[in-house]
Design an enzyme around this catalytic site. Structure first.
Site, PDB file in Angstrom:
ATOM      1  N   GLU A 133      -0.692 -12.562  -2.797  1.00 38.35           N
ATOM      2  CA  GLU A 133      -0.945 -11.111  -2.835  1.00 38.35           C
ATOM      3  C   GLU A 133      -2.179 -10.805  -1.986  1.00 38.35           C
ATOM      4  OE1 GLU A 133      -2.932  -9.990  -6.433  1.00 38.35           O
ATOM      5  OE2 GLU A 133      -2.025  -7.994  -6.504  1.00 38.35           O
TER       6      GLU A 133
ATOM      7  N   LYS B  38       4.081  -3.051  -5.645  1.00 40.21           N
ATOM      8  CA  LYS B  38       3.727  -3.477  -7.005  1.00 40.21           C
ATOM      9  C   LYS B  38       3.837  -2.335  -8.011  1.00 40.21           C
ATOM     10  CE  LYS B  38      -0.154  -5.973  -9.228  1.00 40.21           C
ATOM     11  NZ  LYS B  38      -1.463  -6.611  -8.877  1.00 40.21           N
TER      12      LYS B  38
ATOM     13  N   CYS C 245       1.713 -10.418  -8.591  1.00 38.87           N
ATOM     14  CA  CYS C 245       0.617 -10.698  -9.528  1.00 38.87           C
ATOM     15  C   CYS C 245       0.957 -10.292 -10.958  1.00 38.87           C
ATOM     16  CB  CYS C 245      -0.658 -10.032  -9.020  1.00 38.87           C
ATOM     17  SG  CYS C 245      -2.158 -10.588  -9.882  1.00 38.87           S
TER      18      CYS C 245
END
Lengths: 325, 325
Positions: free
Chosen positions: B47, B124, B177
């Site tokens: 990330e 995300k 993540c």
């Protein structure tokens, strides 16, 4: 009011097909007494705790299976368990096969307060296995034949546990066996602030369908992995309890566990026999996850979860097409 | 068509605030070359791989943070990565901060085919942290300030990977993540038959909010637990890759892993530096779970999952009332 209490996993060794309920209940009363001596306020028994795991046996006519089901609890045969709970001041979780007055059949669990009152009832939603005799299998797994999927959802209730003073309350939810592998089930409980999940299981040590792709030792690992992830991701305790050992010639694994909201195993059974393991829960520890990394209100994004309820099965994804060159 | 291929986790050591993209890209090209030498068809970077983990730094005026974002990829600074992928015949996954022409900001990942074409893009969804300066925290975690939640859902696409012959296809999905802790995200991918999940992370070694209830060593364990459960419960492989080590004085853990559909760790990075670990995937192994214990069409019961989409936050359960006696 204290938020600490001692939880007991009351694992059971095998129950053979020929054994009746009185033998099972006598063993359960002994386990309950041991759990009380170890200071527990609540004792968790396995799934289908009163009989052998009968879905391994095929009956063409469902009525021939009627004797495996309970039509009333407590009954003459099971009353000693209720009496022991009252005498010991301990609550208990019990899994059993339920046949309703209308003839409906469910794989059911209840949580019973020491007073004898049923606090919570749950009917297993995720039935594994199959509904017709499968000549390829060495052992049948006919849960889809003997039970219909649960119709009560995944209820959670705030209720007193047993134990000295009977003062500790917790948000209680129930799962049964294969449910523990389904994150949807845990999440529906988590969305109701569950603090204690009780669940029983009867899980064969060998996966008859593994096609050489699943090592035998992973059977236990998958069970523990699922419970640990469910607890961590929903900030709750779980007591996951086996019926274990060689039943009717077929092996069920043990390894009952008590898991905390960090996903840590606090206690584990290490026999495949009748065994009690305990651990102290502090339900204030459920608040860390619930108010930080898993503060659902702040972090969840249901607008992107629609497939979870709009699809049952999976669908193949589109194929990527390179741009023309 | 072969369904086997070699996957590479290209973990990166720290990128200091003062370091520019050219330093990062040079290291990534070296990692890509090593991955290719190890036979990989696809390389997964972390990330926000091109800069330090800048959400630890507060800017009152968002425009002061503009230099952390990419407005075009490839750019002059990042083009060497695309060139190396084409030269080596290897696909890659890259996480970066995206600023759109309209000025919207996302924490984004792409999967790039060796031809240089972007196969899949993901923004995300589960942003951790907070949006305003928090004077109590020693280290800020301002993802909710610097990014808006992703608006692309959780797409899956069937696409060719790179590598010799470039023949292996897989159903590819991306997470970033904190997404890895959310079973909803994995399940939406699983409902699209995902076979390979690529995800990068920057995760602090210390939980600033642990209140003494979360042991430090559990930080890594929770990451691995979540990835293993996601893979097992959705019958897929994952490559989960860290940016690791002490960045701007703050420690990020490493322990990048490649996990198989049984939830087993196949390979693990054991430094907190630039490091490549590889494992061979056989995508036919995704079929066992998908067609047996996790055959969603046979076993899922969405009629009981409504809370997952109808609620954002959790709600307190009702209190049990004992019957009058």
């Amino acid at each position: 009011m204290s938020r600490r209490t001692i939880l007991a996993a009351c694992q059971m060794g095998p129950l053979q097909r020929a054994e009746g309920r009185p033998a099972a209940v006598a063993r359960m009363v002994a386990l309950l007494e041991k759990a009380a001596r170890m200071g527990a306020s609540v004792a968790v028994f396995p799934e289908l705790a009163l009989t052998t795991f009968f879905p391994r046996w095929f009956h063409e006519d469902l009525r021939e299976a009627d004797h495996w089901y309970e039509t009333a609890l407590p009954s003459n045969e099971t009353a000693p368990l209720w009496e022991a709970a009252r005498r010991l001041g301990i609550g208990f979780h019990l899994g059993f096969a339920e046949r309703t007055p209308e003839g409906r059949r469910f794989n059911t669990a209840i949580y019973v307060h020491p007073s004898g009152e049923t606090v919570l009832k749950y009917r297993k939603v995720h039935l594994p296995g199959h509904s017709e005799y499968d000549p390829i299998r060495k052992v049948q797994h006919l849960e889809k034949r003997y039970f219909e999927p649960g119709d009560l959802g995944f209820p959670v209730v705030r209720a007193p546990l047993g134990g000295p003073g009977g003062e500790t309350e917790a948000n209680i939810g129930l799962l049964i066996c294969n449910d523990r592998r389904w994150p949807e089930a845990w999440r529906v409980l988590g969305l109701q602030q569950v603090e204690l999940v009780m669940l029983g299981y009867n899980t064969p040590s060998l996966n008859m369908e593994n096609r050489g792709f699943e090592a035998h030792h992973l059977r236990v690992e998958h069970s523990v992995l699922s419970v640990r992830a469910g607890c961590y991701q929903n900030s709750c305790y779980a007591v996951a309890v086996a019926k274990a050992g060689t039943e009717d010639g077929h092996e069920l694994f043990g390894h009952s566990v008590i898991v905390n909201p960090q996903g840590e195993v606090m206690a584990q059974a290490t026999t495949w026999e009748d065994e009690v393991v305990v651990a102290e829960a502090d339900f204030t520890r459920c608040e860390l996850g619930r108010t930080t990394i898993f503060d659902f209100a702040r972090h969840r994004r249901p607008e992107h979860y629609a497939r979870i309820v709009e699809q049952v099965g999976s669908v193949a994804p589109p194929r990527w097409s390179p741009a023309e060159r």
